[in-house]
Design an enzyme around this catalytic site. Structure first.
Site, short mmCIF file in Angstrom:
data_model
loop_
_atom_site.label_atom_id
_atom_site.label_comp_id
_atom_site.label_asym_id
_atom_site.label_seq_id
_atom_site.Cartn_x
_atom_site.Cartn_y
_atom_site.Cartn_z
N LYS A 114 36.44 41.47 43.17
CA LYS A 114 37.32 40.35 42.80
C LYS A 114 38.43 40.26 43.84
O LYS A 114 38.95 41.29 44.30
CB LYS A 114 37.88 40.61 41.41
N SER A 132 38.94 35.80 33.89
CA SER A 132 39.22 35.34 35.24
C SER A 132 38.30 35.97 36.30
O SER A 132 38.27 35.50 37.42
CB SER A 132 40.68 35.62 35.61
N SER A 161 39.50 39.28 30.83
CA SER A 161 39.00 38.78 32.12
C SER A 161 37.73 39.44 32.64
O SER A 161 37.11 38.94 33.58
CB SER A 161 40.10 38.88 33.18
#
Ligand SMILES: *[C@@H]1O[C@H](CO)[C@@H](O)[C@H](O)[C@H]1NC(C)=O
Ligand SMILES: *[C@@H]1O[C@H](CO)[C@@H](O)[C@H](O)[C@H]1NC(C)=O
Length: 513
Positions: free
Chosen positions: A116, A196, A220
């Site tokens: 990420k 996310s 997330s």
């Protein structure tokens, strides 16, 4: 309708079909190496065997993913940057395997991983949380988890897209959108990938990489794993280092694997868990790392004798799925403890204390992260807000705004309000989830989807989510097992046993491409 259009219609459909078939076969046919090994859907274990048998090299594997990213990513937008050094890292792994054919090598040796974009790497890749404000920033060192990955011989394939700033800029911003990464797409529906850690989930789901890392503050990892039919582990806070991760809250942030299978996720967790001098919380939490790692808990009979709590308040929809799942868990030997209630559930779920604390913590933690950078266009939350205002179009500030950041900027640090919010959350966790777990002697609580994420978030508890099915529209959903701090071994046993009994996950058809 005139006559030409009557004839034109089937003809154009025919052309469309041909196009579709051509596209799908070039992009989606299982990729088979010269030696007959299929890379698509291969697990870490499969890949290691293929390496050993000389059916595959890390270079071939990276080349496969790079090609796949080139063809799929313009639509899916799961990958933000590809590492220019990935192929040379692959060559190095291949070389090491040649010189030391018997190893010993880590399970992730020569395996590509996607990070990420809020996880720092000290290399040619940028670390920006999806925002142009951080483009060109220079990090002081690899994130703690990246140090461990490199030591294990993993290949850093690139950075994954995300909801910008891990969805801590604007309430209105869509899931999976960032200024730099664009709009990520759910490969099963063409729609919302949730977030996310959206790009991490999209990319493993579509075989653009073997495994990935996401981060979670509240949902997330669990949310995008739920919606993209992949496995997510949200570790106990502090089990994995957060050093070098663009933060929201040191009290809630955690770094964890997003993968196609529980076994892949266990191997990744095993590699990244443990003490890191740059993250204080890992000192306390490293006591939870089991001797011999997490792979030993990949047991098919892992559900046998496990006491699983059902809190019906989280089961609002999908009764048929629930009945099916309950039967399934019982058939594997689990003891279901039904109709449980969590005290103060409304107070937990309204998120009042959580939201107060997060805003204060975000401002402090982000300022500290930015000040620690070697070089950066922005050095404080105030700078980020000013940058955004200056680049209305670029950051879509005119469209989504930055209300969360503005509210955070207004906070004034540690004080009475934060203390009260923290005490509230401690009380809610002790009298809520912990009491429920202990008084019923539970191994885990089972909930559908990612609905349990806030309970796990405010107490720093771990959760594992596994694909559990697809609804009428083909949208995936998962089942989540949550437990007390350090209960990852149990959660992995339970999740693996459920996964192996059902084998529900199937790769997306990508019908919309
Ligand atoms: C990092 O950002 C710079 C500036 O936009 C760009 O030139 C570079 O290619 C990026 N790095 C990677 C690996 O994409
Ligand atoms: C703490 O909880 C009480 C209710 O129990 C609430 O009235 C108060 O606003 C909360 N304080 C904070 C700072 O969240």
């Amino acid at each position: 309708m005139d006559s030409t259009s009557v004839y034109a219609f089937p003809f154009s459909q025919f052309i469309f079909l041909i196009l579709l078939v051509t596209l799908q076969s070039s992009v989606l046919l299982p990729a088979t190496s010269d030696t007959g090994f299929s890379i698509e859907e291969a697990t870490v274990h499969d890949l290691q065997l293929a390496f050993q048998r000389n059916q595959l090299s890390s270079r071939k594997l990276v080349e496969f993913y790079l090609k796949r990213i080139e063809s799929l990513n313009p639509v899916l937008r799961g990958v933000l940057e590809v590492n220019p050094d990935a192929l040379s890292q692959a060559d190095k792994a291949d070389q090491e395997r040649k010189t030391k054919p018997r190893g010993p090598f880590s399970a992730l040796h020569g395996i590509p991983i996607l990070l990420k974009d809020n996880i720092a790497t000290k290399d040619k890749l940028n670390t920006t949380a999806g925002s142009y404000a951080l483009l060109g920033s220079v990090v002081p060192r690899d994130a703690g988890v990246v140090t461990r990955l490199r030591k294990a011989g993993a290949i850093i394939l690139g950075k994954a897209t995300l909801s910008e700033w891990s969805h801590y800029r604007a309430k209105n911003a869509p899931n999976g959108w960032s200024a730099r990464g664009g709009q990520g797409k759910n490969p099963y529906t063409g729609g919302d990938p949730r977030g996310s850690s959206s790009g991490s989930a999209i990319s493993v789901a579509t075989n653009m990489v073997t495994v990935s890392l996401g981060t979670e503050t509240d949902g997330s990892i669990l949310c995008p794993s739920d919606s993209n039919s992949v496995v997510g582990i949200k570790p106990t806070v502090g089990l994995t280092s957060r050093a070098g991760v663009v933060p929201i809250s040191p009290r809630q942030d955690t770094v964890g694997p997003i993968c196609r299978t529980v076994s892949d996720a266990a191997h990744v967790l095993e590699t990244i868990a443990g003490f890191d001098i740059n993250d204080e919380a890992t000192f306390e939490a490293s006591k939870y790392v089991p001797k011999g790692g997490y792979a030993q808990f990949l047991r098919k009979d892992g559900l046998r004798g496990k006491r699983l709590g059902l809190v019906r308040a989280f089961f609002a929809r999908n009764e048929a799925f629930l009945q099916y799942t309950f039967r399934n868990l019982r058939n594997r030997g689990a003891i279901l403890v039904d109709n449980l209630e969590i005290d103060n559930i409304n107070e937990i779920c309204n998120g009042l204390s959580r939201d107060i604390a997060l805003k204060i913590e975000f401002k402090q933690a982000l300022n500290a992260y930015l000040q620690d950078l070697v070089d950066s266009p922005v050095r404080s939350l105030a700078d980020v807000i000013a940058f955004n205002k200056k680049h209305l179009k670029l950051e879509k500030i005119d469209e989504y705004g930055q209300d969360i950041m503005l509210e955070a900027q207004k906070t004034s640090g540690i004080g009475k309000q934060l203390n009260e919010a923290l005490l509230n959350m401690t009380r809610l966790s002790k009298n809520g989830f912990e009491k429920l777990m202990r008084s019923n002697k539970l191994d885990a609580v089972v909930t559908p989807f990612s609905s349990f994420s806030s309970i796990l978030a405010i107490g720093g508890y771990p959760g594992v989510i596994v694909p559990a099915g697809y609804d009428e529209e083909g949208e995936p959903f998962g089942i989540c097992f949550g437990g007390l701090k350090g209960s990852e071994p149990k959660l992995i046993e339970i999740a693996y046993s459920f996964e192996q009994a059902n084998k529900i996950r199937k790769p997306p058809s990508l019908f919309f491409l």
